[in-house]
Design a protein around this motif. Structure first.
Motif, PDB file in Angstrom:
ATOM      1  N   THR A   1      12.974  17.828  45.245  1.00  0.00           N
ATOM      2  CA  THR A   1      12.143  18.859  44.613  1.00  0.00           C
ATOM      3  C   THR A   1      11.924  18.539  43.147  1.00  0.00           C
TER       4      THR A   1
ATOM      5  N   LYS B   1       8.079  28.210  40.145  1.00  0.00           N
ATOM      6  CA  LYS B   1       8.134  27.737  41.527  1.00  0.00           C
ATOM      7  C   LYS B   1       9.232  26.681  41.677  1.00  0.00           C
TER       8      LYS B   1
ATOM      9  N   ALA C   1      12.726  28.216  41.633  1.00  0.00           N
ATOM     10  CA  ALA C   1      13.030  28.875  42.905  1.00  0.00           C
ATOM     11  C   ALA C   1      13.362  27.855  43.989  1.00  0.00           C
ATOM     12  N   GLU C   2      12.590  26.774  44.058  1.00  0.00           N
ATOM     13  CA  GLU C   2      12.830  25.754  45.084  1.00  0.00           C
ATOM     14  C   GLU C   2      14.121  24.979  44.833  1.00  0.00           C
TER      15      GLU C   2
ATOM     16  N   SER D   1      16.790  26.119  43.206  1.00  0.00           N
ATOM     17  CA  SER D   1      17.961  26.973  43.366  1.00  0.00           C
ATOM     18  C   SER D   1      18.196  27.393  44.817  1.00  0.00           C
ATOM     19  N   LYS D   2      17.210  27.220  45.696  1.00  0.00           N
ATOM     20  CA  LYS D   2      17.363  27.650  47.088  1.00  0.00           C
ATOM     21  C   LYS D   2      18.530  26.968  47.788  1.00  0.00           C
TER      22      LYS D   2
ATOM     23  N   ARG E   1      21.716  28.511  46.459  1.00  0.00           N
ATOM     24  CA  ARG E   1      21.899  29.869  46.968  1.00  0.00           C
ATOM     25  C   ARG E   1      22.366  29.848  48.419  1.00  0.00           C
ATOM     26  N   ASP E   2      21.733  29.006  49.233  1.00  0.00           N
ATOM     27  CA  ASP E   2      22.105  28.911  50.644  1.00  0.00           C
ATOM     28  C   ASP E   2      23.561  28.479  50.801  1.00  0.00           C
TER      29      ASP E   2
ATOM     30  N   ASP F   1      25.826  31.349  49.784  1.00  0.00           N
ATOM     31  CA  ASP F   1      25.850  32.362  50.841  1.00  0.00           C
ATOM     32  C   ASP F   1      26.745  31.916  51.995  1.00  0.00           C
TER      33      ASP F   1
END
Length: 151
Positions: free
Chosen positions: A61, A128, A131-132, A134-135, A138-139, A142
Protein backbone atom coordinates in the motif's frame (compact mmCIF):
# COMPACT_ATOMS: atom_id res chain seq x y z
CA UNK A 1 17.14 -34.54 71.32
CA UNK A 2 15.55 -37.45 69.62
CA UNK A 3 14.24 -35.18 66.89
CA UNK A 4 17.69 -33.82 66.12
CA UNK A 5 19.17 -37.29 65.74
CA UNK A 6 16.27 -38.40 63.49
CA UNK A 7 16.82 -35.41 61.27
CA UNK A 8 20.55 -36.10 61.08
CA UNK A 9 19.84 -39.66 60.03
CA UNK A 10 17.40 -38.51 57.33
CA UNK A 11 19.90 -35.97 56.08
CA UNK A 12 22.62 -38.58 55.86
CA UNK A 13 20.25 -40.95 54.06
CA UNK A 14 19.17 -38.20 51.65
CA UNK A 15 22.77 -37.28 50.95
CA UNK A 16 23.57 -40.88 50.11
CA UNK A 17 20.79 -41.07 47.53
CA UNK A 18 20.96 -37.44 46.39
CA UNK A 19 23.39 -37.92 43.46
CA UNK A 20 20.83 -40.17 41.81
CA UNK A 21 17.98 -37.85 42.69
CA UNK A 22 20.04 -34.89 41.54
CA UNK A 23 20.73 -36.53 38.18
CA UNK A 24 17.02 -37.23 37.76
CA UNK A 25 16.15 -33.68 38.74
CA UNK A 26 18.69 -32.26 36.32
CA UNK A 27 17.37 -34.51 33.56
CA UNK A 28 13.81 -33.40 34.32
CA UNK A 29 14.87 -29.74 34.37
CA UNK A 30 16.69 -30.11 31.03
CA UNK A 31 13.68 -31.85 29.49
CA UNK A 32 11.33 -29.18 30.83
CA UNK A 33 13.69 -26.45 29.55
CA UNK A 34 13.79 -28.06 26.10
CA UNK A 35 9.99 -28.18 25.98
CA UNK A 36 9.76 -24.53 27.01
CA UNK A 37 12.40 -23.56 24.48
CA UNK A 38 10.51 -25.41 21.74
CA UNK A 39 7.27 -23.64 22.74
CA UNK A 40 8.98 -20.24 22.72
CA UNK A 41 10.52 -20.97 19.32
CA UNK A 42 7.14 -22.00 17.89
CA UNK A 43 5.52 -18.85 19.29
CA UNK A 44 8.36 -16.75 17.85
CA UNK A 45 8.01 -18.41 14.44
CA UNK A 46 4.27 -17.90 14.53
CA UNK A 47 4.72 -14.26 15.52
CA UNK A 48 7.19 -13.78 12.69
CA UNK A 49 4.72 -15.20 10.20
CA UNK A 50 1.95 -13.01 11.59
CA UNK A 51 4.20 -9.95 11.38
CA UNK A 52 5.02 -10.77 7.77
CA UNK A 53 1.31 -11.10 7.00
CA UNK A 54 0.77 -7.65 8.51
CA UNK A 55 3.79 -5.92 6.98
CA UNK A 56 3.41 -7.18 3.39
CA UNK A 57 0.14 -5.33 2.65
CA UNK A 58 1.45 -2.25 4.46
CA UNK A 59 4.54 -2.14 2.23
CA UNK A 60 2.48 -2.75 -0.90
CA UNK A 61 0.00 0.00 0.00
CA UNK A 62 2.81 2.39 0.88
CA UNK A 63 4.48 1.69 -2.45
CA UNK A 64 1.24 2.28 -4.39
CA UNK A 65 0.52 5.48 -2.47
CA UNK A 66 4.07 6.68 -3.15
CA UNK A 67 3.53 6.11 -6.87
CA UNK A 68 0.21 7.97 -6.73
CA UNK A 69 1.74 10.89 -4.83
CA UNK A 70 4.58 11.04 -7.36
CA UNK A 71 2.16 10.94 -10.29
CA UNK A 72 -0.01 13.70 -8.81
CA UNK A 73 3.05 15.81 -7.97
CA UNK A 74 4.43 15.52 -11.51
CA UNK A 75 0.99 16.36 -12.96
CA UNK A 76 0.71 19.42 -10.70
CA UNK A 77 4.23 20.57 -11.59
CA UNK A 78 3.52 20.09 -15.29
CA UNK A 79 0.26 22.05 -15.04
CA UNK A 80 2.01 24.86 -13.12
CA UNK A 81 4.84 25.01 -15.65
CA UNK A 82 2.46 25.11 -18.61
CA UNK A 83 0.34 27.76 -16.89
CA UNK A 84 3.47 29.82 -16.18
CA UNK A 85 4.61 29.70 -19.82
CA UNK A 86 1.13 30.52 -21.07
CA UNK A 87 0.97 33.44 -18.67
CA UNK A 88 4.38 34.67 -19.81
CA UNK A 89 3.27 34.55 -23.46
CA UNK A 90 0.09 36.43 -22.59
CA UNK A 91 2.09 39.08 -20.70
CA UNK A 92 4.47 39.53 -23.63
CA UNK A 93 1.54 40.07 -25.98
CA UNK A 94 -0.19 42.57 -23.66
CA UNK A 95 -0.59 46.06 -25.07
CA UNK A 96 -1.39 48.08 -21.97
CA UNK A 97 -0.59 48.18 -18.26
CA UNK A 98 -4.24 47.55 -17.40
CA UNK A 99 -4.20 44.41 -19.55
CA UNK A 100 -1.04 43.25 -17.73
CA UNK A 101 -2.73 43.81 -14.34
CA UNK A 102 -5.82 41.92 -15.52
CA UNK A 103 -3.69 39.01 -16.81
CA UNK A 104 -1.68 38.95 -13.59
CA UNK A 105 -4.81 38.99 -11.41
CA UNK A 106 -6.43 36.22 -13.45
CA UNK A 107 -3.26 34.14 -13.36
CA UNK A 108 -2.89 34.45 -9.60
CA UNK A 109 -6.56 33.60 -9.06
CA UNK A 110 -6.25 30.45 -11.21
CA UNK A 111 -3.02 29.38 -9.47
CA UNK A 112 -4.61 29.77 -6.02
CA UNK A 113 -7.62 27.69 -7.13
CA UNK A 114 -5.30 25.04 -8.61
CA UNK A 115 -3.26 24.96 -5.39
CA UNK A 116 -6.39 24.51 -3.30
CA UNK A 117 -7.59 21.71 -5.59
CA UNK A 118 -4.17 20.01 -5.41
CA UNK A 119 -4.16 20.27 -1.62
CA UNK A 120 -7.61 18.64 -1.50
CA UNK A 121 -6.46 15.81 -3.76
CA UNK A 122 -3.30 15.21 -1.75
CA UNK A 123 -5.27 15.34 1.50
CA UNK A 124 -7.81 12.82 0.21
CA UNK A 125 -5.01 10.54 -0.97
CA UNK A 126 -3.23 10.80 2.38
CA UNK A 127 -6.46 10.00 4.27
CA UNK A 128 -7.15 7.02 2.03
CA UNK A 129 -3.56 5.81 2.43
CA UNK A 130 -3.68 6.10 6.22
CA UNK A 131 -6.90 4.07 6.32
CA UNK A 132 -5.49 1.37 4.02
CA UNK A 133 -2.16 1.18 5.84
CA UNK A 134 -3.76 0.98 9.28
CA UNK A 135 -6.28 -1.73 8.26
CA UNK A 136 -3.88 -4.71 8.62
CA UNK A 137 -2.73 -3.35 11.98
CA UNK A 138 -6.32 -2.92 13.17
CA UNK A 139 -7.21 -6.43 11.98
CA UNK A 140 -4.22 -7.93 13.81
CA UNK A 141 -5.08 -5.99 16.98
CA UNK A 142 -8.68 -7.18 16.80
CA UNK A 143 -7.47 -10.77 16.38
CA UNK A 144 -5.17 -10.49 19.40
CA UNK A 145 -7.97 -9.04 21.51
CA UNK A 146 -10.35 -11.78 20.38
CA UNK A 147 -7.75 -14.45 21.20
CA UNK A 148 -7.14 -12.94 24.63
CA UNK A 149 -10.86 -12.81 25.39
CA UNK A 150 -11.25 -16.42 24.30
CA UNK A 151 -8.69 -17.58 26.88
Amino acid sequence: MTKVSERSFETIENLASSPLKMADQIGDAVEKGNKQLAEVFLKFASSTEESQKILTPIFETTKQVGYEFSRKTVAALKANTEAGFSHLQALLSATSPSQILELQSSFLHKRVEASIENAKEFGALATKAAAEISKPIRDASDKVLTDLQAR
